[in-house]
Scaffold this active site. Structure first.
Site, mmCIF file in Angstrom:
data_model
loop_
_atom_site.group_PDB
_atom_site.id
_atom_site.type_symbol
_atom_site.label_atom_id
_atom_site.label_comp_id
_atom_site.label_asym_id
_atom_site.label_seq_id
_atom_site.Cartn_x
_atom_site.Cartn_y
_atom_site.Cartn_z
ATOM 1 C CD GLU A 41 -2.369 -1.480 2.125
ATOM 2 O OE1 GLU A 41 -3.684 -1.498 2.045
ATOM 3 O OE2 GLU A 41 -2.127 -1.165 3.311
ATOM 4 C CB CYS A 61 2.995 7.833 3.296
ATOM 5 S SG CYS A 61 4.142 6.354 4.460
ATOM 6 C CB CYS A 106 7.123 -5.616 8.343
ATOM 7 S SG CYS A 106 8.191 -4.370 9.383
ATOM 8 C CB CYS A 138 6.642 -3.280 16.196
ATOM 9 S SG CYS A 138 7.737 -1.771 15.759
ATOM 10 C CB CYS A 165 3.309 -1.747 13.414
ATOM 11 S SG CYS A 165 3.245 -1.646 12.020
ATOM 12 N N GLY A 211 6.757 -1.926 5.726
ATOM 13 C CA GLY A 211 8.358 -2.383 6.165
ATOM 14 C C GLY A 211 9.529 -1.781 6.786
ATOM 15 C CD GLU A 212 13.332 -0.479 9.897
ATOM 16 O OE1 GLU A 212 12.636 0.490 9.991
ATOM 17 O OE2 GLU A 212 14.209 0.937 9.543
ATOM 18 C CB SER A 266 10.031 6.543 9.063
ATOM 19 O OG SER A 266 9.817 6.711 10.568
ATOM 20 C CG ASN A 319 7.074 4.296 18.977
ATOM 21 O OD1 ASN A 319 6.603 5.932 19.100
ATOM 22 N ND2 ASN A 319 6.818 3.472 17.781
ATOM 23 C CB CYS A 329 0.965 5.695 11.775
ATOM 24 S SG CYS A 329 1.407 6.906 10.775
HETATM 25 N N1 SAH Z 1 9.385 0.121 9.926
HETATM 26 C C1 SAH Z 1 9.506 1.784 9.822
HETATM 27 C C2 SAH Z 1 8.324 2.437 9.015
HETATM 28 C C3 SAH Z 1 7.165 2.082 9.226
HETATM 29 S S1 SAH Z 1 6.655 2.303 10.697
HETATM 30 C C4 SAH Z 1 9.738 2.418 10.937
HETATM 31 O O1 SAH Z 1 9.374 2.537 12.188
HETATM 32 O O2 SAH Z 1 9.558 3.916 11.556
HETATM 33 C C5 SAH Z 1 5.613 4.580 10.244
HETATM 34 C C6 SAH Z 1 5.447 4.854 11.780
HETATM 35 O O3 SAH Z 1 4.427 4.527 12.426
HETATM 36 C C7 SAH Z 1 6.207 4.810 12.996
HETATM 37 O O4 SAH Z 1 6.219 5.948 13.830
HETATM 38 C C8 SAH Z 1 5.299 4.316 13.502
HETATM 39 O O5 SAH Z 1 6.557 3.876 15.399
HETATM 40 C C9 SAH Z 1 3.797 3.971 13.173
HETATM 41 N N2 SAH Z 1 2.906 3.396 14.229
HETATM 42 C C10 SAH Z 1 3.768 1.766 13.767
HETATM 43 N N3 SAH Z 1 1.483 1.576 13.988
HETATM 44 C C11 SAH Z 1 1.280 2.438 14.473
HETATM 45 C C12 SAH Z 1 -0.494 2.192 15.256
HETATM 46 N N4 SAH Z 1 -1.065 1.939 15.749
HETATM 47 N N5 SAH Z 1 -1.150 4.123 15.755
HETATM 48 C C13 SAH Z 1 -0.065 4.820 15.286
HETATM 49 N N6 SAH Z 1 1.467 5.098 14.490
HETATM 50 C C14 SAH Z 1 1.796 3.360 14.138
#
Ligand code: SAH
Length: 351
Positions: free
Chosen positions: A91, A104, A111, A115, A118, A160-161, A192, A216, A333
């Site tokens: 996406e 974005c 991924c 986390c 996520c 993804g990362e 990011s 975080n 996000c």
């Molecule tokens: N892997 C990379 C980029 C993808 S995540 C990274 O970790 O930065 C992009 C952003 O979305 C990150 O800052 C993450 O902390 C945030 N994110 C992920 N899940 C979320 C959620 N459920 N609510 C709000 N932000 C979230």
């Protein structure tokens, strides 16, 4: 195997062109068509003779993503779902801002980072995207826009990362910011990361773009609970690498902080964030957790978010509360899953 031109750098394209017995200027000419003309076939390269176009077609390919659907949110955020050649889904989210758009983009299908907050993490890693699949998200969306020049900002915050797919991402970044290719300013392209320390160090040497870090939490216990990657690269090693990260003139590292109710949102957490980032050129983006049904975590109250911000400001940090866009279509996000459910609607601001 045909050469995949969108995934190649200028130097590689020149070498390839010469290998085909063609004059070197053909490389720039083709790249102009690909990255500025946004063409999807050699036949559209009208300043190249028909014979040569047909010859090129046999040796090289112009990859392009297949759009499965586009959904438009109430706030005009548009989520594109693409089907990759091997059937995986990714996406890409187009976000309208004041006077411009931010895109974005995804760097992997799925991924591996796991986390806890996520949704992408739930599906695990399917595979890395190629450099051309990364750049093509931008090309595809630009083609769909009525005013493509208003797409000025790119963030690697989709699925993804990015630093776990290092080579393809750096290659894609090269074509995004290179003047003779897509010509985005390196000031408006942001990568990011969840904090892969060796790759952060390498990135600082390889290319100039903005860096955002998903922080975080401000202590190892909480961060490891939310983000398993912290066990491998704890806060101390992460902060050391970030302090040494070369920043452009007056640039800052962005720290993203997802506020999770009762987990990382107390006053003392905010004070610890301030202590952790003390002396750094840092700005902080706060975002209340975007909830989804599979999640055992909840967002904090609006007052909590404000109080958290206030403490950071008292400590002289720039701390912004990010409003989630596209929540109603799961485009916010952490909500990207590559699932194709939901309704199809016409694309906002697009032809
Ligand atoms: N892997 C990379 C980029 C993808 S995540 C990274 O970790 O930065 C992009 C952003 O979305 C990150 O800052 C993450 O902390 C945030 N994110 C992920 N899940 C979320 C959620 N459920 N609510 C709000 N932000 C979230």
């Amino acid at each position: 195997m045909k050469a995949d031109l969108k995934g190649m750098s200028l130097a590689e394209t020149e070498a390839w062109v010469e290998g085909q017995g063609l004059p070197v200027y053909r490389a720039k000419q083709m790249r102009q068509w690909l990255f500025k003309g946004l063409v999807t076939s050699f036949q559209e390269m009208t300043n190249i003779s028909k014979d040569l176009r047909t010859q090129l077609e046999k040796k090289a390919r112009i990859n392009h993503l297949e759009q499965e659907k586009a959904q438009v949110s109430r706030d005009r955020t548009t989520k594109f779902l693409f089907k990759l050649e091997d059937g995986h889904f990714i996406e890409t989210v187009l976000i309208p801002e004041r006077g411009h758009f931010t895109l974005c983009i995804s760097s992997q299908a799925g991924c591996a980072m796991g986390c806890r907050f996520c949704l992408t993490a739930r599906q695990g890693l399917k595979r890395n995207l190629t450099a051309s699949e990364i750049v093509d998200q931008v090309i595809h969306v630009k083609r769909s826009m009525s005013e493509p020049d208003r797409l000025t900002n790119i963030v690697f915050m989709g699925m993804g990362e990015p630093l776990a797919n290092y080579d393809a991402v750096v290659r894609a970044l090269g074509n995004l910011i290179s003047e003779e290719a897509m010509n985005f300013s390196h000031r408006t392209v942001t990568l990011s990361t969840c904090g892969l320390v060796p790759q952060i160090r390498k990135l600082g040497k390889d290319i100039r773009v903005n860096l955002a870090v998903s922080l975080n939490a401000s202590d190892d216990e909480t961060r490891s609970f939310l983000m398993p990657v912290n066990r491998k690269y704890p806060l101390k090693s992460l902060m050391e690498a970030l302090k040494e990260f070369p920043l452009l003139n007056r640039r800052m590292i962005t720290f993203e902080y997802v506020l999770v109710g009762g987990i990382n949102d107390r006053d003392e957490d905010a004070r610890r964030v301030a202590a952790l980032l003390k002396g750094m050129r840092a700005k902080i983006n706060l975002i209340a957790l975007n909830p989804h049904p599979d999640l055992d975590l909840a967002p904090p109250s609006a007052e909590r978010v404000l109080r958290f911000q206030e403490i950071l400001i008292e400590h002289h940090f720039t701390a912004m509360i990010r409003k989630s866009k596209g929540q109603d279509i799961s485009a916010a996000c952490g909500q990207l899953s590559g699932k194709h459910a939901g309704c199809l609607s016409p694309v906002a601001g697009c032809k």
